[in-house]
Write an enzyme that holds these catalytic residues in place. Structure first.
Site, short mmCIF file in Angstrom:
data_model
loop_
_atom_site.label_atom_id
_atom_site.label_comp_id
_atom_site.label_asym_id
_atom_site.label_seq_id
_atom_site.Cartn_x
_atom_site.Cartn_y
_atom_site.Cartn_z
N CYS A 169 6.11 -6.44 7.41
CA CYS A 169 7.21 -5.84 8.17
C CYS A 169 7.94 -6.92 8.94
O CYS A 169 7.32 -7.78 9.56
CB CYS A 169 6.69 -4.77 9.13
SG CYS A 169 8.02 -3.84 9.95
N GLU B 26 0.82 -1.20 0.00
CA GLU B 26 0.00 0.00 0.00
C GLU B 26 0.87 1.26 0.00
O GLU B 26 1.95 1.29 0.59
CB GLU B 26 -0.94 -0.01 1.21
CG GLU B 26 -1.90 -1.19 1.17
CD GLU B 26 -3.00 -1.14 2.23
OE1 GLU B 26 -2.99 -0.19 3.05
OE2 GLU B 26 -3.87 -2.02 2.22
N CYS C 79 6.27 -4.54 16.03
CA CYS C 79 5.82 -3.50 16.95
C CYS C 79 4.37 -3.77 17.36
O CYS C 79 3.50 -3.96 16.51
CB CYS C 79 5.95 -2.12 16.31
SG CYS C 79 7.66 -1.71 15.87
N CYS D 49 1.10 -1.71 15.97
CA CYS D 49 1.02 -1.46 14.53
C CYS D 49 0.31 -2.61 13.83
O CYS D 49 0.73 -3.77 13.92
CB CYS D 49 2.43 -1.29 13.97
SG CYS D 49 2.48 -0.98 12.19
N CYS E 202 3.72 8.56 0.96
CA CYS E 202 4.22 7.60 1.96
C CYS E 202 4.36 6.24 1.26
O CYS E 202 3.36 5.66 0.84
CB CYS E 202 3.25 7.52 3.12
SG CYS E 202 3.72 6.37 4.42
N CYS F 57 -1.56 6.34 9.92
CA CYS F 57 -0.34 5.76 10.46
C CYS F 57 -0.62 4.44 11.17
O CYS F 57 -1.50 4.35 12.02
CB CYS F 57 0.30 6.75 11.42
SG CYS F 57 1.84 6.19 12.14
#
Length: 375
Positions: A121, A101, A125, A128, A114, A349
């Site tokens: 990932c 994305e 975290c 997230c 962005c 975010c």
């Protein structure tokens, strides 16, 4: 009975992912002058051309030769969503079936793109939703640049004022510094005057704190750096940002000082701090942050947490966020509360999820260490 031997055709070079040095080497290798590199880069990145036959200052014979051995192949856009606040999100499909994305955020005279650097990932975290998807692989340079190429093309088609990419941030899916080589090559192209020609002040790499790559980056390219900090002590940061177990805060802050020593005196390090209610948003946390960052020239982004199912966290109240900001500003720190953008299309975010063939098996089971929640 004889069996015919099948020869595999050599794979064509995707010129979308070559920086200037590699492009010059490519043309030299086929007997052309090095200046062809700048010609073709302008066609690809500035004029959004993907057909060699449309390159009018390239001879017909070279056009045909390029068509035989090379290709300009951006990723396919599968989903194109426009938020009520003007934010635009694209889902792009990779050739292996994964999806990533990319988000464009317009804001007055600035248009920030962005972009993602990994499929999923590799970090974990806890706050997230991208991390919850697991990890498949790094993106190639061509796949990273495809996001900029497609966004530029689609925004140009809008023909609306203020819909121009002025800034690029590596803050999408993935940890950029765990895909160091391809990210740095992408930056070469973003900064190149024959490609996107962005200023070094308008390209930002965000990292959770991969210290060896931070040191390498400071020697290789001059761009802005953002640190995903989110905590002021190792116990909490180990939970929120597990890479802290390998690169603890003391070492990370020392690496930030080394990085800034190589920047101009006017440069500022961006600190990203997601505000989590009752977790990291008290006056004591603000005092600890002031002490931790003492001596660094910083701009602090306070980011409202964007909730997702079974995260185990909630968003800090507006009062808590503003009290936190006031305390930092009283200490002389530039502190901005980031506006939540694109939330209605899951483009805010920590909300980018794409479609990930998870090789880390993280999606099979998730336990929030703070609350013991399973999903």
């Amino acid at each position: 009975m004889s069996t015919a031997i099948q020869f595999k055709q050599p794979e064509k070079t995707n010129l979308l992912g070559l920086n200037r040095q590699e492009m010059e080497a490519f043309f030299t290798a086929i007997g052309e002058k090095a200046f062809r590199a700048s010609q073709v880069m302008k066609w690809i990145h500035q004029l959004n051309v993907s057909d060699f036959a449309a390159m009018s200052n390239v001879s017909k014979s070279l056009q045909q030769q390029l068509a035989d051995i090379a290709i300009i192949q951006p990723l396919d856009v599968m989903v194109d969503q426009l938020s009520s606040d003007g934010t635009r999100k694209w889902v792009l499909r990779l050739t292996d079936g994964n999806c990533i994305e990319t988000v464009f955020i317009p804001d007055d005279e600035r248009g920030t793109l962005c972009i993602s650097s990994q499929v999923g990932c590799a970090l974990d975290c806890s706050f997230c939703s991208t991390a919850r998807q697991g990890f498949s692989r790094n993106l190639s340079t061509a796949e990273i640049l495809s996001q900029v190429w497609q966004a530029t093309r689609l925004l140009n088609e809008e023909k609306r004022p203020g819909r121009v990419i002025t800034n690029v941030v590596f803050m999408g899916m993935g940890e950029p510094l765990l895909n160091y080589d391809n990210v740095v090559k992408s930056i070469d192209i973003l900064l190149d005057d024959f490609a996107y020609g962005l200023s070094k002040r308008r390209v930002t790499v965000s990292t959770a704190g991969v210290i060896p790559a931070m040191d390498r980056l400071s020697e290789r390219v001059d761009v802005q750096l953002a640190i995903s900090l989110h905590a002021t002590d190792d116990v909490l940061r180990d939970e929120l940002v597990p890479v802290n177990k390998k690169y603890p805060l003391k070492d990370l802050v020392a690496a930030c000082h080394r990085f800034m020593e190589k920047r101009s005196p006017r440069s500022r390090l961006t600190i990203e701090y997601v505000m989590l209610a009752g977790v990291n948003d008290t006056a004591q946390h603000a005092d600890a942050l002031i002490q931790l960052l003492d001596g660094l020239s910083v701009m602090i982004n306070l980011i409202p947490f964007n909730p997702f199912e079974n995260s185990g966290y909630s968003t800090s109240s507006n009062n808590a966020v503003h009290r936190f900001q006031d305390k930092l500003m009283q200490a002389g720190m530039i502190t901005v509360i980031r506006k939540t953008r694109g939330e209605d299309i899951d483009a805010a975010c920590g909300q980018l999820v794409g479609k990930v063939a998870d090789k880390s098996r993280r999606q099979q089971k998730f336990i929030n260490p703070r609350f013991g929640m399973h999903s």
